[in-house]
Design a protein around this motif. Sequence first.
Motif, PDB file in Angstrom:
ATOM      1  N   ALA A   1      -3.977 -23.193  -7.966  1.00 50.87           N
ATOM      2  CA  ALA A   1      -4.240 -21.821  -8.396  1.00 50.87           C
ATOM      3  C   ALA A   1      -4.012 -20.848  -7.240  1.00 50.87           C
ATOM      4  O   ALA A   1      -3.444 -19.764  -7.429  1.00 50.87           O
TER       5      ALA A   1
ATOM      6  N   ALA B   1      -7.812 -26.064  -7.122  1.00 54.12           N
ATOM      7  CA  ALA B   1      -7.979 -24.819  -6.374  1.00 54.12           C
ATOM      8  C   ALA B   1      -6.708 -24.496  -5.599  1.00 54.12           C
ATOM      9  O   ALA B   1      -6.258 -23.357  -5.554  1.00 54.12           O
TER      10      ALA B   1
ATOM     11  N   LEU C   1     -14.257 -25.697  -8.087  1.00 56.01           N
ATOM     12  CA  LEU C   1     -13.096 -26.392  -8.638  1.00 56.01           C
ATOM     13  C   LEU C   1     -12.744 -27.566  -7.735  1.00 56.01           C
ATOM     14  O   LEU C   1     -12.992 -27.534  -6.536  1.00 56.01           O
TER      15      LEU C   1
ATOM     16  N   LEU D   1     -12.738 -20.394  -4.964  1.00 58.38           N
ATOM     17  CA  LEU D   1     -12.585 -21.398  -6.020  1.00 58.38           C
ATOM     18  C   LEU D   1     -13.365 -22.659  -5.682  1.00 58.38           C
ATOM     19  O   LEU D   1     -13.992 -23.272  -6.529  1.00 58.38           O
TER      20      LEU D   1
ATOM     21  N   MET E   1     -10.101 -15.292  -8.428  1.00 59.38           N
ATOM     22  CA  MET E   1     -11.390 -15.524  -9.090  1.00 59.38           C
ATOM     23  C   MET E   1     -11.369 -15.032 -10.539  1.00 59.38           C
ATOM     24  O   MET E   1     -12.363 -15.117 -11.241  1.00 59.38           O
TER      25      MET E   1
ATOM     26  N   LYS F   1     -16.690 -21.320  -7.493  1.00 66.05           N
ATOM     27  CA  LYS F   1     -16.379 -21.898  -8.806  1.00 66.05           C
ATOM     28  C   LYS F   1     -16.415 -23.418  -8.798  1.00 66.05           C
ATOM     29  O   LYS F   1     -16.333 -24.053  -9.840  1.00 66.05           O
TER      30      LYS F   1
END
Lengths: 222, 267
Positions: B142, B139, B134, B128, B179, B132
């Motif tokens: 999540a 992150a 984030l 993440l 993910m 990604k």
Amino acid sequence: MIGISFTPLIPYIPEFLRGIRATIIYASVSLCLACVVGLVVAMARRSAAAPLRWVAQGYVDLIRGTPALVQIFFIYFGLPALGIYIAAPLAGIIAIGLNSAGYLAEIFRAGIAGVDGGQIEAGRSIGMSRNQTFRRVVLPQALRLAVPAAAGEFTSLVKGTSLLSTISITELTRVAQQVVSVTFRPIEAYLAVALVYLVLNTAISQASAWLERALRRGEGLA
Amino acid sequence: MTPLPVTAAKPAAAPGHPVLRLRGLVKTFKTHPVLCGIDLDVARGSTVAIIGPSGSGKSTLLRCINHLEKPTAGVIEIDGKPTESHTSASRRERERELNAMRATVGMVFQRFNLFSHRTALANVMEGLLVVKRLPRAEARQAALAMLDRVNMAHKVDAHPAQLSGGQQQRVAIARALVMQPSLMLFDEATSALDPEMVQEVLNVMRSLSEDGLTMLVVTHEMGFAREVADRAIFMDAGLVIEDDVPERLFTRPQRERTKAFLRNVRR
């Protein structure tokens, strides 16, 4: 026969302290150079580009196959013949740093090779690039694996700085030589200096052992 | 607490597109053929189990799908998008496309492969944060939720070495799942586990399957393949030999080689 006495050395304590300081500085700066160059060479040795691998391999072979003293002389006395003049302190740092880099490169390379391939696959499988995987997954683990051997190399480097006395750098060993030449107390002077090297290197070993334990607990570099 | 979504919001792929589409997939190691032309579609939300003797190419098949192994020939499409576009110019660009594709395909390994220098939580946050990009707080949230999803909320600060095999594998599942992949690949996810830990991992996999995650599962757990999968595939010598609903494949296999294999695993 004259008995052993450290008293004649007492007036030279400031000189010894300056020598210790110089040794620590030369060792630290050379160490930084050695780490950077060593890591670059280690990575070059794993490069996909064959010429890069050959150059790196040649460098490691050259450094490990020739005496450090010859390398120092080459840089300080040899290069000026080619029109390259480097002042003694810088020449010393370059020589010691590049020498140690040759050994560190092999240590780092072994560390990198020691990281389980599954770790790389895991990084790649979540979408990390080659570089991200190397930086964030491989390198921290490789360094952890390299700590004991690297610490051994650091102690070699500290001892190796004594060679710089031959190119008129006033580090600890040269201070001892100078003090001996006026006090005629070689046993005491070299014993004292040996003790200082021993203390410095024991500190390095202790720090390495501590770092290893910390990394095993998952702290530190992680 | 409402169950967390485990799949991404449906991507722009046309409805009816299989999540995974393979055509003529071939993999050769040096001169040794391992996959000899695999055609396979995996529909969204389905769980497909792949069984077969060792050396039949099952793992290689999974590893080719996300290009951990470079396929020798054939077409792989994920969400209708080929994994290899032959138009993109530079190697760097192709590399970027592959990285982006891998972020949408989760993989769970036989040997877990958790990042050994990071905690369970940091393992799950890694993708993440790095892929990604984030923000850290997001992150973390999540990742914590996903660790809870695999019943690992009590061990978020443990390092892999402090976890049992089953626990490590559940963290590894969370790491892939967080993910929000459109497809999850399980490569013998329970084969390296002590027997008493197999079930906790299979339970998580079963629940993911029930939630509608699209899963391609290479397994030696015939019970799991039979009860959980929507479809079972028998592979041998780099080919799909039989492809059927599990009930029929396990009770009335049509092909001789399937029968022989099932006889052997049952003993």
